[in-house]
Design a protein around this motif. Structure first.
Motif, PDB file in Angstrom:
ATOM      1  N   ARG A 194     -16.500  -7.094 -77.170  1.00 36.05           N
ATOM      2  CA  ARG A 194     -17.737  -6.318 -77.115  1.00 36.05           C
ATOM      3  C   ARG A 194     -17.543  -5.239 -76.066  1.00 36.05           C
ATOM      4  O   ARG A 194     -16.998  -5.504 -74.982  1.00 36.05           O
ATOM      5  N   SER A 195     -17.973  -4.029 -76.380  1.00 42.04           N
ATOM      6  CA  SER A 195     -17.839  -2.911 -75.438  1.00 42.04           C
ATOM      7  C   SER A 195     -19.212  -2.359 -75.099  1.00 42.04           C
ATOM      8  O   SER A 195     -20.083  -2.290 -75.968  1.00 42.04           O
ATOM      9  N   TYR A 196     -19.382  -1.978 -73.840  1.00 39.40           N
ATOM     10  CA  TYR A 196     -20.666  -1.411 -73.412  1.00 39.40           C
ATOM     11  C   TYR A 196     -20.504  -0.698 -72.079  1.00 39.40           C
ATOM     12  O   TYR A 196     -19.488  -0.829 -71.404  1.00 39.40           O
ATOM     13  N   ALA A 197     -21.525   0.044 -71.714  1.00 40.85           N
ATOM     14  CA  ALA A 197     -21.549   0.790 -70.455  1.00 40.85           C
ATOM     15  C   ALA A 197     -22.295  -0.027 -69.402  1.00 40.85           C
ATOM     16  O   ALA A 197     -23.244  -0.752 -69.717  1.00 40.85           O
ATOM     17  N   VAL A 198     -21.841   0.100 -68.147  1.00 42.35           N
ATOM     18  CA  VAL A 198     -22.529  -0.513 -67.014  1.00 42.35           C
ATOM     19  C   VAL A 198     -22.733   0.555 -65.950  1.00 42.35           C
ATOM     20  O   VAL A 198     -21.915   1.455 -65.795  1.00 42.35           O
ATOM     21  N   LYS A 199     -23.818   0.453 -65.258  1.00 46.55           N
ATOM     22  CA  LYS A 199     -24.152   1.409 -64.203  1.00 46.55           C
ATOM     23  C   LYS A 199     -23.559   0.981 -62.863  1.00 46.55           C
ATOM     24  O   LYS A 199     -23.357  -0.214 -62.608  1.00 46.55           O
ATOM     25  N   LYS A 200     -23.313   1.950 -62.019  1.00 52.74           N
ATOM     26  CA  LYS A 200     -22.835   1.699 -60.674  1.00 52.74           C
ATOM     27  C   LYS A 200     -23.758   0.678 -60.004  1.00 52.74           C
ATOM     28  O   LYS A 200     -24.978   0.801 -60.048  1.00 52.74           O
ATOM     29  N   GLY A 201     -23.171  -0.343 -59.409  1.00 50.32           N
ATOM     30  CA  GLY A 201     -23.940  -1.374 -58.726  1.00 50.32           C
ATOM     31  C   GLY A 201     -24.366  -2.534 -59.608  1.00 50.32           C
ATOM     32  O   GLY A 201     -24.808  -3.564 -59.091  1.00 50.32           O
ATOM     33  N   GLU A 202     -24.232  -2.399 -60.911  1.00 49.87           N
ATOM     34  CA  GLU A 202     -24.657  -3.468 -61.826  1.00 49.87           C
ATOM     35  C   GLU A 202     -23.746  -4.677 -61.694  1.00 49.87           C
ATOM     36  O   GLU A 202     -22.526  -4.567 -61.686  1.00 49.87           O
ATOM     37  N   ILE A 240     -18.755 -10.072 -59.625  1.00 48.31           N
ATOM     38  CA  ILE A 240     -18.138  -8.842 -60.129  1.00 48.31           C
ATOM     39  C   ILE A 240     -19.241  -7.821 -60.317  1.00 48.31           C
ATOM     40  O   ILE A 240     -20.281  -8.127 -60.891  1.00 48.31           O
ATOM     41  N   ALA A 241     -18.980  -6.604 -59.822  1.00 48.07           N
ATOM     42  CA  ALA A 241     -19.952  -5.515 -59.970  1.00 48.07           C
ATOM     43  C   ALA A 241     -19.209  -4.222 -60.287  1.00 48.07           C
ATOM     44  O   ALA A 241     -18.002  -4.108 -60.062  1.00 48.07           O
TER      45      ALA A 241
END
Length: 190
Positions: A28-36, A94-95
């Motif tokens: 699965r691929s997706y975007a994560v925001k800084k700090g997430e 993990i972030a």
């Protein structure tokens, strides 16, 4: 499954001829925001992450401070390897250090993939060998070099990594205060 991940697999296993559509359902691929946060300490560690773009970091919290253990940039994998394998609560978190695009595979899908496509075990074995080798090398260099020499080594060996890591995070990775890192940077420039 991204083309980048597919290319990474082909790069490590050049003779592999498994169609991407066979493996794609496992990832699965997706975007994560800084700090997430992708993984919290003490939570179940059910995924291993591949960085398509951006930067993730592995850390634990001690005395309300993040103690940084490892970074993962483009084409690197990251998880809490011990707890991913044995199902115990995560000892690390993990972030995202930057806005990132990641691919991941769950523990269940990982095991199913390895049963259905046994040659992928060779790919992941190569990944884990590299990760273990890097961890041992960091431990040796950290134990045998002064802080100044460790900083010099890291900065000359991984200049693009150092530019991307904020000073407070890099100071934690080195086990120094931000002020000590500032002094190390000044000495390096001089």
């Amino acid at each position: 499954m991204t083309e980048q991940l597919s290319a990474h697999i082909r790069g490590l296993l050049p003779g592999l001829s498994i169609p991407q559509e066979t493996m794609a359902p496992f990832f699965r691929s997706y975007a994560v925001k800084k700090g997430e946060l992708l993984l919290e300490e003490a939570a179940p560690c059910n995924h291993i992450y591949f960085v398509n773009k951006g930067c993730l970091y592995l850390f634990y919290t001690r005395n309300s401070r993040e103690e940084v253990i490892h970074f993962a940039l483009e084409n690197w994998w990251l998880t809490d390897y011990k707890t991913f394998c044995d199902g115990t609560p995560a000892v690390y978190a993990i972030a995202a250090l930057e806005d990132s695009e990641i691919s991941c595979i769950s523990r269940k899908d990982y095991e199913t993939l390895l049963l259905q496509v046994p040659s992928m075990a060779l790919y992941f074995n190569k990944i884990h060998e590299r990760a273990y080798g890097a961890a041992l090398f960091k431990q040796k260099t950290y134990a045998t070099l002064s802080k100044e020499d460790f900083y010099r080594y890291f900065r000359t060996t991984y200049p693009s990594v150092v530019r991307r890591i904020p000073d407070p995070v890099f100071a934690s990775y080195m086990g120094v205060s931000p002020e000590e890192l500032s002094a190390l940077k000044q000495a390096f420039i001089s």
